[in-house]
Design a protein around this motif. Structure first.
Motif, PDB file in Angstrom:
ATOM      1  N   ALA A   1      39.393  55.243  36.564  1.00 23.66           N
ATOM      2  CA  ALA A   1      40.562  54.774  37.304  1.00 23.66           C
ATOM      3  C   ALA A   1      41.763  55.663  37.028  1.00 23.66           C
ATOM      4  O   ALA A   1      42.564  55.945  37.937  1.00 23.66           O
ATOM      5  CB  ALA A   1      40.867  53.325  36.928  1.00 23.66           C
ATOM      6  N   ASP A   2      41.905  56.128  35.790  1.00 21.75           N
ATOM      7  CA  ASP A   2      42.989  57.046  35.468  1.00 21.75           C
ATOM      8  C   ASP A   2      42.806  58.370  36.211  1.00 21.75           C
ATOM      9  O   ASP A   2      43.788  58.944  36.715  1.00 21.75           O
ATOM     10  CB  ASP A   2      43.041  57.285  33.959  1.00 21.75           C
ATOM     11  CG  ASP A   2      44.212  58.164  33.557  1.00 21.75           C
ATOM     12  OD1 ASP A   2      45.369  57.713  33.689  1.00 21.75           O
ATOM     13  OD2 ASP A   2      43.980  59.315  33.145  1.00 21.75           O
TER      14      ASP A   2
ATOM     15  N   LEU B   1      41.354  50.412  38.806  1.00 20.93           N
ATOM     16  CA  LEU B   1      42.594  51.019  39.292  1.00 20.93           C
ATOM     17  C   LEU B   1      43.604  49.946  39.677  1.00 20.93           C
ATOM     18  O   LEU B   1      44.798  50.063  39.372  1.00 20.93           O
ATOM     19  CB  LEU B   1      42.303  51.927  40.493  1.00 20.93           C
ATOM     20  CG  LEU B   1      43.525  52.570  41.141  1.00 20.93           C
ATOM     21  CD1 LEU B   1      44.159  53.601  40.214  1.00 20.93           C
ATOM     22  CD2 LEU B   1      43.151  53.217  42.475  1.00 20.93           C
ATOM     23  N   LEU B   2      43.143  48.893  40.341  1.00 21.12           N
ATOM     24  CA  LEU B   2      44.035  47.794  40.712  1.00 21.12           C
ATOM     25  C   LEU B   2      44.666  47.148  39.484  1.00 21.12           C
ATOM     26  O   LEU B   2      45.841  46.776  39.493  1.00 21.12           O
ATOM     27  CB  LEU B   2      43.270  46.731  41.496  1.00 21.12           C
ATOM     28  CG  LEU B   2      43.011  46.970  42.973  1.00 21.12           C
ATOM     29  CD1 LEU B   2      42.417  45.723  43.597  1.00 21.12           C
ATOM     30  CD2 LEU B   2      44.270  47.382  43.709  1.00 21.12           C
ATOM     31  N   GLN B   3      43.873  46.999  38.426  1.00 25.48           N
ATOM     32  CA  GLN B   3      44.398  46.395  37.200  1.00 25.48           C
ATOM     33  C   GLN B   3      45.475  47.269  36.558  1.00 25.48           C
ATOM     34  O   GLN B   3      46.445  46.749  36.005  1.00 25.48           O
ATOM     35  CB  GLN B   3      43.270  46.158  36.198  1.00 25.48           C
ATOM     36  CG  GLN B   3      42.269  45.118  36.650  1.00 25.48           C
ATOM     37  CD  GLN B   3      41.139  44.888  35.660  1.00 25.48           C
ATOM     38  OE1 GLN B   3      40.227  44.116  35.927  1.00 25.48           O
ATOM     39  NE2 GLN B   3      41.169  45.555  34.520  1.00 25.48           N
ATOM     40  N   ALA B   4      45.309  48.591  36.643  1.00 26.58           N
ATOM     41  CA  ALA B   4      46.205  49.504  35.939  1.00 26.58           C
ATOM     42  C   ALA B   4      47.355  50.015  36.800  1.00 26.58           C
ATOM     43  O   ALA B   4      48.489  50.132  36.327  1.00 26.58           O
ATOM     44  CB  ALA B   4      45.408  50.694  35.397  1.00 26.58           C
ATOM     45  N   ASN B   5      47.070  50.334  38.064  1.00 24.96           N
ATOM     46  CA  ASN B   5      48.072  50.971  38.929  1.00 24.96           C
ATOM     47  C   ASN B   5      48.031  50.419  40.350  1.00 24.96           C
ATOM     48  O   ASN B   5      47.771  51.146  41.315  1.00 24.96           O
ATOM     49  CB  ASN B   5      47.858  52.490  38.968  1.00 24.96           C
ATOM     50  CG  ASN B   5      48.036  53.155  37.628  1.00 24.96           C
ATOM     51  OD1 ASN B   5      47.073  53.567  36.983  1.00 24.96           O
ATOM     52  ND2 ASN B   5      49.279  53.267  37.189  1.00 24.96           N
ATOM     53  N   PRO B   6      48.314  49.133  40.522  1.00 24.62           N
ATOM     54  CA  PRO B   6      48.242  48.560  41.873  1.00 24.62           C
ATOM     55  C   PRO B   6      49.235  49.176  42.843  1.00 24.62           C
ATOM     56  O   PRO B   6      49.028  49.124  44.056  1.00 24.62           O
ATOM     57  CB  PRO B   6      48.537  47.071  41.631  1.00 24.62           C
ATOM     58  CG  PRO B   6      49.301  47.032  40.347  1.00 24.62           C
ATOM     59  CD  PRO B   6      48.735  48.146  39.513  1.00 24.62           C
ATOM     60  N   GLU B   7      50.316  49.772  42.323  1.00 26.08           N
ATOM     61  CA  GLU B   7      51.334  50.354  43.199  1.00 26.08           C
ATOM     62  C   GLU B   7      50.814  51.565  43.987  1.00 26.08           C
ATOM     63  O   GLU B   7      51.423  51.960  44.994  1.00 26.08           O
ATOM     64  CB  GLU B   7      52.564  50.763  42.377  1.00 26.08           C
ATOM     65  CG  GLU B   7      52.406  52.015  41.537  1.00 26.08           C
ATOM     66  CD  GLU B   7      51.616  51.827  40.242  1.00 26.08           C
ATOM     67  OE1 GLU B   7      51.412  52.825  39.526  1.00 26.08           O
ATOM     68  OE2 GLU B   7      51.206  50.680  39.956  1.00 26.08           O
ATOM     69  N   LEU B   8      49.696  52.126  43.550  1.00 26.30           N
ATOM     70  CA  LEU B   8      49.133  53.288  44.239  1.00 26.30           C
ATOM     71  C   LEU B   8      48.248  52.897  45.420  1.00 26.30           C
ATOM     72  O   LEU B   8      47.805  53.762  46.175  1.00 26.30           O
ATOM     73  CB  LEU B   8      48.308  54.131  43.258  1.00 26.30           C
ATOM     74  CG  LEU B   8      49.063  54.769  42.095  1.00 26.30           C
ATOM     75  CD1 LEU B   8      48.088  55.475  41.156  1.00 26.30           C
ATOM     76  CD2 LEU B   8      50.122  55.734  42.604  1.00 26.30           C
TER      77      LEU B   8
ATOM     78  N   ALA C   1      46.608  38.538  40.127  1.00 24.56           N
ATOM     79  CA  ALA C   1      48.062  38.715  40.191  1.00 24.56           C
ATOM     80  C   ALA C   1      48.495  39.929  40.998  1.00 24.56           C
ATOM     81  O   ALA C   1      49.673  40.037  41.348  1.00 24.56           O
ATOM     82  CB  ALA C   1      48.624  38.824  38.776  1.00 24.56           C
ATOM     83  N   VAL C   2      47.599  40.863  41.300  1.00 23.91           N
ATOM     84  CA  VAL C   2      48.026  42.091  41.973  1.00 23.91           C
ATOM     85  C   VAL C   2      48.485  41.776  43.393  1.00 23.91           C
ATOM     86  O   VAL C   2      47.890  40.940  44.087  1.00 23.91           O
ATOM     87  CB  VAL C   2      46.902  43.152  42.004  1.00 23.91           C
ATOM     88  CG1 VAL C   2      46.538  43.591  40.602  1.00 23.91           C
ATOM     89  CG2 VAL C   2      45.692  42.671  42.767  1.00 23.91           C
TER      90      VAL C   2
END
Length: 272
Positions: free
Chosen positions: A80-81, A110-117, A213-214
């Motif tokens: 995801a990173d 990826l959603l858990q770490a960087n949902p803004e992307l 929560a995303v």
């Protein structure tokens, strides 16, 4: 490098290099696999590229994405990173991210770490075995597959892997794909998957509270012909936990390789 409308490039990361391809123009959509790489995604990527910018990549440790340490583990969080780095590098987002199988788990991480992307996430048949009631048996099966591979029985391990997914492959097709002499790249690909990726992917436990929560729209997808298979059960279990009703896609587990145009149209329908 640009070939037939496809631009191929690499991105340096702290522990290696990621190979990726871009084609088309329009809103960004990333097609993500694990261990599936760029080539099998090419037909559906071409179909989507008529009205999208399409990003595909070789996941770490596979083909063009080379690691400094070829024995490092490929966890969903690390993949995801990698994907987050690629999305920021392309700088055309937020993106729609379509992840298939292990790539669907990468998408969830990826959603858990960087949902803004991510604008919209489509997780197509994620093998989240830890959500199944028979998770203990799934762990035993997974360890048996790895042990079979370590013992040198590559074909036997591949057979057990498909059996664990409840995917029936006609013997002539299986022999054509896996029975002959394998290239050095294919052998290296198998080594990395069975030794450093399979356990980490299928044994991944999603953070359900984080996913609930995303703000990103999350779609769970199942193949129309996948009923009763392992990934069908796993996807429905995840849907139950997240209160998301899975939607059907053409074909089976790899439906985007069976009818890429029809599959691309289904993606467009959902995005519309």
């Amino acid at each position: 490098m640009t070939t037939s409308g496809t631009t191929a490039a690499t991105l340096a990361i702290p522990d290696g290099t990621l190979y990726y391809e871009l084609r088309g123009s329009g809103p960004l959509i990333a097609l993500v696999g694990s261990p599936m790489h760029t080539a099998p995604f090419a037909p559906v990527a071409d179909a989507l590229a008529t009205d999208h910018t399409v990003l595909t990549t070789d996941p770490r440790g596979h083909f063009g994405s080379v690691l400094a340490d070829p024995h490092s583990a490929s966890t969903p969080e690390v993949r995801a990173d990698d994907l987050a780095r690629l999305l920021r590098h392309v700088d055309a987002g937020p993106a729609t991210v379509f992840g298939s199988s292990g790539g669907a788990i990468t998408t969830l991480a990826l959603l858990q770490a960087n949902p803004e992307l991510v604008h919209t996430a489509i997780a197509h048949e994620p093998p989240v075995s830890e959500l199944l009631p028979d998770r203990d048996r799934q762990r035993e099966v997974r360890e048996d597959i790895v042990a079979t591979y370590v013992a040198g029985d590559t074909v036997g391990a591949i057979r057990k892997f498909f059996a664990s997914a409840d995917i029936q492959m006609p013997e002539p097709v299986f022999q054509q794909m896996f029975g002959g002499e394998r290239s050095a790249a294919a052998i290296a690909n198998d080594d990395y998957f069975y030794l450093h990726e399979l356990r980490e992917t299928s044994g991944w436990q999603p953070d359900l509270d984080a996913l609930r929560a995303v703000p990103t729209r999350l779609i769970l997808g199942i193949g129309e012909t996948s009923a009763g298979q392992f990934c069908d059960r796993a996807t429905r279990a995840l849907g139950t936990e997240l209160s998301i009703e899975p939607v059907l896609f053409p074909g089976g587990h790899g439906g985007f390789t069976e009818d890429p145009v029809k599959f691309a149209d289904r993606v467009r329908d959902l995005l519309a």
